[in-house]
Design a protein around this motif. Structure first.
Motif, PDB file in Angstrom:
ATOM      1  N   GLU A  39      35.099  96.912  44.248  1.00  0.00           N
ATOM      2  CA  GLU A  39      35.003  96.478  45.787  1.00  0.00           C
ATOM      3  C   GLU A  39      36.375  95.985  45.515  1.00  0.00           C
ATOM      4  OE1 GLU A  39      30.421  94.441  45.618  1.00  0.00           O
ATOM      5  OE2 GLU A  39      31.670  93.493  44.455  1.00  0.00           O
ATOM      6  N   PHE A  40      36.935  95.669  44.508  1.00  0.00           N
ATOM      7  CA  PHE A  40      38.611  94.885  44.960  1.00  0.00           C
ATOM      8  C   PHE A  40      39.245  95.797  46.657  1.00  0.00           C
ATOM      9  CE2 PHE A  40      43.022  94.482  44.560  1.00  0.00           C
ATOM     10  CZ  PHE A  40      43.103  93.014  44.643  1.00  0.00           C
ATOM     11  N   PRO A  41      39.335  96.881  46.505  1.00  0.00           N
ATOM     12  CA  PRO A  41      39.909  97.593  47.256  1.00  0.00           C
ATOM     13  C   PRO A  41      39.185  97.288  48.890  1.00  0.00           C
ATOM     14  CG  PRO A  41      39.122  98.686  45.677  1.00  0.00           C
ATOM     15  CD  PRO A  41      38.876  98.194  45.294  1.00  0.00           C
ATOM     16  N   LEU A  42      38.118  97.137  48.363  1.00  0.00           N
ATOM     17  CA  LEU A  42      37.239  97.146  50.231  1.00  0.00           C
ATOM     18  C   LEU A  42      38.477  95.855  50.652  1.00  0.00           C
ATOM     19  CD1 LEU A  42      33.781  96.560  49.520  1.00  0.00           C
ATOM     20  CD2 LEU A  42      35.511  98.296  50.477  1.00  0.00           C
ATOM     21  N   ASN A  43      39.292  94.771  50.723  1.00  0.00           N
ATOM     22  CA  ASN A  43      40.205  94.241  50.971  1.00  0.00           C
ATOM     23  C   ASN A  43      41.357  94.270  52.040  1.00  0.00           C
ATOM     24  OD1 ASN A  43      39.000  91.397  49.942  1.00  0.00           O
ATOM     25  ND2 ASN A  43      39.574  92.623  48.361  1.00  0.00           N
ATOM     26  N   VAL A  99      37.971 104.205  57.832  1.00  0.00           N
ATOM     27  CA  VAL A  99      36.575 103.220  58.413  1.00  0.00           C
ATOM     28  C   VAL A  99      36.081 104.143  57.344  1.00  0.00           C
ATOM     29  CG1 VAL A  99      34.278 103.709  59.394  1.00  0.00           C
ATOM     30  CG2 VAL A  99      36.908 103.173  60.817  1.00  0.00           C
ATOM     31  N   GLY A 100      35.962 105.724  57.040  1.00  0.00           N
ATOM     32  CA  GLY A 100      35.034 106.535  56.278  1.00  0.00           C
ATOM     33  C   GLY A 100      35.471 105.095  54.364  1.00  0.00           C
ATOM     34  N   HIS A 101      36.496 106.094  54.572  1.00  0.00           N
ATOM     35  CA  HIS A 101      36.596 104.697  53.053  1.00  0.00           C
ATOM     36  C   HIS A 101      36.113 103.613  52.595  1.00  0.00           C
ATOM     37  CE1 HIS A 101      41.372 106.445  52.444  1.00  0.00           C
ATOM     38  NE2 HIS A 101      40.120 107.468  52.186  1.00  0.00           N
ATOM     39  N   LEU A 102      35.678 102.941  53.499  1.00  0.00           N
ATOM     40  CA  LEU A 102      34.736 101.471  54.135  1.00  0.00           C
ATOM     41  C   LEU A 102      33.096 101.909  53.418  1.00  0.00           C
ATOM     42  CD1 LEU A 102      36.430  99.774  56.774  1.00  0.00           C
ATOM     43  CD2 LEU A 102      35.765  98.638  54.473  1.00  0.00           C
ATOM     44  N   ARG A 103      33.209 102.769  54.335  1.00  0.00           N
ATOM     45  CA  ARG A 103      31.094 103.438  53.972  1.00  0.00           C
ATOM     46  C   ARG A 103      31.482 104.260  52.810  1.00  0.00           C
ATOM     47  NH1 ARG A 103      28.960 104.077  58.838  1.00  0.00           N
ATOM     48  NH2 ARG A 103      30.262 104.180  60.334  1.00  0.00           N
ATOM     49  N   ALA A 104      32.964 104.792  52.142  1.00  0.00           N
ATOM     50  CA  ALA A 104      32.315 105.812  50.815  1.00  0.00           C
ATOM     51  C   ALA A 104      32.541 104.506  49.632  1.00  0.00           C
ATOM     52  CB  ALA A 104      33.508 106.221  51.076  1.00  0.00           C
ATOM     53  N   ILE A 105      32.675 103.945  49.438  1.00  0.00           N
ATOM     54  CA  ILE A 105      32.629 102.572  48.639  1.00  0.00           C
ATOM     55  C   ILE A 105      31.470 101.647  48.852  1.00  0.00           C
ATOM     56  CG2 ILE A 105      34.033  99.998  48.120  1.00  0.00           C
ATOM     57  CD1 ILE A 105      36.454 101.255  49.222  1.00  0.00           C
ATOM     58  N   LYS A 106      31.140 101.718  50.227  1.00  0.00           N
ATOM     59  CA  LYS A 106      29.552 100.779  50.173  1.00  0.00           C
ATOM     60  C   LYS A 106      28.713 102.029  50.317  1.00  0.00           C
ATOM     61  CE  LYS A 106      31.530  97.322  53.507  1.00  0.00           C
ATOM     62  NZ  LYS A 106      31.372  96.788  54.464  1.00  0.00           N
ATOM     63  N   GLY A 111      29.675  95.772  48.035  1.00  0.00           N
ATOM     64  CA  GLY A 111      30.483  95.029  49.221  1.00  0.00           C
ATOM     65  C   GLY A 111      30.808  93.638  49.135  1.00  0.00           C
ATOM     66  N   PHE A 112      31.145  93.582  50.643  1.00  0.00           N
ATOM     67  CA  PHE A 112      31.173  92.114  51.066  1.00  0.00           C
ATOM     68  C   PHE A 112      32.402  91.583  52.589  1.00  0.00           C
ATOM     69  CE2 PHE A 112      34.962  92.723  48.346  1.00  0.00           C
ATOM     70  CZ  PHE A 112      36.552  92.737  48.894  1.00  0.00           C
ATOM     71  N   PRO A 113      31.595  90.420  52.990  1.00  0.00           N
ATOM     72  CA  PRO A 113      31.633  90.898  54.548  1.00  0.00           C
ATOM     73  C   PRO A 113      33.652  91.021  55.006  1.00  0.00           C
ATOM     74  CG  PRO A 113      30.129  89.523  53.800  1.00  0.00           C
ATOM     75  CD  PRO A 113      30.684  89.621  52.807  1.00  0.00           C
ATOM     76  N   ARG A 114      33.804  90.997  55.779  1.00  0.00           N
ATOM     77  CA  ARG A 114      35.075  91.504  56.491  1.00  0.00           C
ATOM     78  C   ARG A 114      35.515  89.937  56.350  1.00  0.00           C
ATOM     79  NH1 ARG A 114      35.656  93.220  62.247  1.00  0.00           N
ATOM     80  NH2 ARG A 114      34.648  90.825  62.610  1.00  0.00           N
ATOM     81  N   PRO A 115      36.899  90.344  55.492  1.00  0.00           N
ATOM     82  CA  PRO A 115      37.657  88.825  55.331  1.00  0.00           C
ATOM     83  C   PRO A 115      38.324  88.457  56.411  1.00  0.00           C
ATOM     84  CG  PRO A 115      38.500  90.295  54.047  1.00  0.00           C
ATOM     85  CD  PRO A 115      37.730  91.076  54.185  1.00  0.00           C
ATOM     86  N   LEU A 116      39.057  87.247  56.904  1.00  0.00           N
ATOM     87  CA  LEU A 116      39.770  86.659  57.619  1.00  0.00           C
ATOM     88  C   LEU A 116      41.068  87.837  57.029  1.00  0.00           C
ATOM     89  CD1 LEU A 116      40.423  85.058  60.476  1.00  0.00           C
ATOM     90  CD2 LEU A 116      41.356  83.616  58.492  1.00  0.00           C
ATOM     91  N   LEU A 117      41.275  88.270  58.257  1.00  0.00           N
ATOM     92  CA  LEU A 117      42.889  89.406  58.374  1.00  0.00           C
ATOM     93  C   LEU A 117      43.793  88.250  59.916  1.00  0.00           C
ATOM     94  CD1 LEU A 117      40.931  92.481  57.841  1.00  0.00           C
ATOM     95  CD2 LEU A 117      42.099  91.293  56.386  1.00  0.00           C
ATOM     96  N   ASP A 289      42.431  82.676  54.421  1.00  0.00           N
ATOM     97  CA  ASP A 289      41.409  82.076  53.417  1.00  0.00           C
ATOM     98  C   ASP A 289      41.215  83.366  52.331  1.00  0.00           C
ATOM     99  OD1 ASP A 289      41.227  80.747  55.496  1.00  0.00           O
ATOM    100  OD2 ASP A 289      39.110  81.393  56.796  1.00  0.00           O
ATOM    101  N   GLY A 290      41.665  84.543  51.506  1.00  0.00           N
ATOM    102  CA  GLY A 290      42.359  84.781  50.452  1.00  0.00           C
ATOM    103  C   GLY A 290      41.226  86.552  50.593  1.00  0.00           C
ATOM    104  N   ALA A 291      41.181  86.519  49.785  1.00  0.00           N
ATOM    105  CA  ALA A 291      40.427  88.336  49.331  1.00  0.00           C
ATOM    106  C   ALA A 291      39.589  87.325  49.599  1.00  0.00           C
ATOM    107  CB  ALA A 291      41.157  89.127  48.916  1.00  0.00           C
ATOM    108  N   ASP A 292      38.222  88.568  48.884  1.00  0.00           N
ATOM    109  CA  ASP A 292      36.941  88.255  47.945  1.00  0.00           C
ATOM    110  C   ASP A 292      36.606  89.211  47.201  1.00  0.00           C
ATOM    111  OD1 ASP A 292      34.214  87.285  48.133  1.00  0.00           O
ATOM    112  OD2 ASP A 292      34.235  88.160  50.135  1.00  0.00           O
ATOM    113  N   GLY A 293      35.520  89.382  46.563  1.00  0.00           N
ATOM    114  CA  GLY A 293      35.130  89.951  46.082  1.00  0.00           C
ATOM    115  C   GLY A 293      35.346  89.505  44.862  1.00  0.00           C
ATOM    116  N   ARG A 294      34.878  89.358  43.440  1.00  0.00           N
ATOM    117  CA  ARG A 294      35.054  88.922  42.097  1.00  0.00           C
ATOM    118  C   ARG A 294      35.597  88.709  40.924  1.00  0.00           C
ATOM    119  NH1 ARG A 294      31.478  88.201  37.569  1.00  0.00           N
ATOM    120  NH2 ARG A 294      32.626  90.156  36.688  1.00  0.00           N
ATOM    121  N   ILE A 295      36.985  89.337  41.499  1.00  0.00           N
ATOM    122  CA  ILE A 295      38.054  89.682  40.692  1.00  0.00           C
ATOM    123  C   ILE A 295      38.916  88.430  41.926  1.00  0.00           C
ATOM    124  CG2 ILE A 295      40.662  91.134  40.625  1.00  0.00           C
ATOM    125  CD1 ILE A 295      38.735  93.873  39.827  1.00  0.00           C
ATOM    126  N   ALA A 296      39.350  88.865  42.798  1.00  0.00           N
ATOM    127  CA  ALA A 296      40.393  88.271  43.749  1.00  0.00           C
ATOM    128  C   ALA A 296      39.703  86.329  43.418  1.00  0.00           C
ATOM    129  CB  ALA A 296      40.041  89.018  45.546  1.00  0.00           C
TER     130      ALA A 296
END
Length: 311
Positions: A39-43, A99-106, A111-117, A289-296
């Motif tokens: 999940e962490f790389p989703l950021n 976009v494909g990477h996001l799909r593959a991980i999910k 996963g989690f919603p797109r963080p503020l970028l 607002d910071g990255a998301d996922g349990r690690i972040a």
């Protein structure tokens, strides 16, 4: 007859076993530590997807694949870049790959919603000012032209690929390792394409700053080394020959250690870089607002990666 029924039952049992293991959604079979590391790389994938989509197409995930955002806020300041047709085509390819990477991980984890970028010119300008050690005038604008956009792109895939290298030894399941290996291969190729395009232009002065493309990459890499706080893990396009492949060449179109093996970074190091202030517990930079996922999120409470993965 009994033998026939028994054979039929065995076939049905085998069918369902194969169906179970061929299912694309395997999060239930993954250890929590593997889920966290996937999940962490989703950021970073969200960051790259939005930057490349907007730069090439002038629109982002909300237009191309809104279901992947999971309702997360749109990025700040993203816009279409002034790119020539060839570069625009290359960036669009990178965009759809992300976009494909996001799909593959999910497909493997929730996963989690797109963080503020923050993809605004102002944020990139701040990063480049930090890299060169002075305020560039006019402020650096990543969307102004092809060279600027390539230099801004230099900031992104390499950080992600070092994160995949760092995560791989800590993964437990073959499912997670296979996914990370596949993601790493494409992220590495993306970085190589960007570096090759920049290397071709290495001696060109970036207007109006009187700094060459190669010098810019060196300054950016030095900044990432400094922010990461873990020594040399980043190199520009031209290095002292002692740091080049086999210690014999200054050209450095693909970065690597003394054996030309990719460097690895931990989640802490990555957040220190993308937050822009050298701290994994102080959101900022590309993630206001910071990255998301349990690690972040764990770093916001001063946990370490080891602490988080053990929970």
């Amino acid at each position: 007859m009994a033998a026939s029924v028994s054979s039929s039952g065995a076939f049905i049992y085998l069918f369902f076993i194969l169906l179970l293991f061929s299912s694309p959604r395997t999060s239930l079979s993954l250890l929590q530590s593997d889920v966290d590391l996937l999940e962490f790389p989703l950021n970073l994938e969200y960051l790259e997807a939005e930057f490349f989509l907007w730069g090439s197409l002038g629109e982002g995930l909300d237009a191309v694949a809104p279901e992947l955002t999971m309702g997360g806020p749109p990025p700040i300041g993203a816009r279409k870049a002034d790119l020539d047709p060839l570069l625009c085509d290359i960036v669009a390819q990178l965009a759809y790959q992300e976009v494909g990477h996001l799909r593959a991980i999910k497909e493997k984890v929730k996963g989690f919603p797109r963080p503020l970028l923050d993809l605004s010119p102002g944020n990139f300008a701040k990063t480049m000012n930090s890299a060169v050690g002075r305020a560039l005038l006019p402020p650096f604008d990543p969307y102004a032209n092809g060279i600027n956009y390539l230099l801004a792109s230099y900031l992104l895939p390499y950080v992600g690929l070092t994160g995949y290298v760092g995560a791989n030894p800590n993964l437990q399941s073959s499912v997670a390792k296979r996914l990370v290996a596949g993601l790493l291969a494409v992220e590495s190729a993306q970085d190589a394409v960007i570096r090759a395009l920049l290397y071709e232009r290495g001696g060109v002065k970036v207007k109006p700053y009187d700094i060459t493309v190669a010098e810019f990459t060196d300054e950016i890499s030095e900044l990432r080394n400094k922010l990461g706080g873990a020594g040399l893990k980043d190199e520009g396009l031209v290095v002292p020959p002692a740091l080049g492949a086999e210690g014999k060449i200054a050209g450095n179109v693909i970065a690597g250690d003394e054996c030309s093996v990719a460097y690895a970074r931990s989640p802490e190091e990555i957040l220190r870089i993308v937050y822009g202030d050298g701290s994994e517990s102080k959101p900022g930079g590309f993630f206001p607002d910071g990255a998301d996922g349990r690690i972040a999120r764990g770093f916001l409470h001063n946990f370490t990666t080891i602490d988080i993965l053990k929970q």
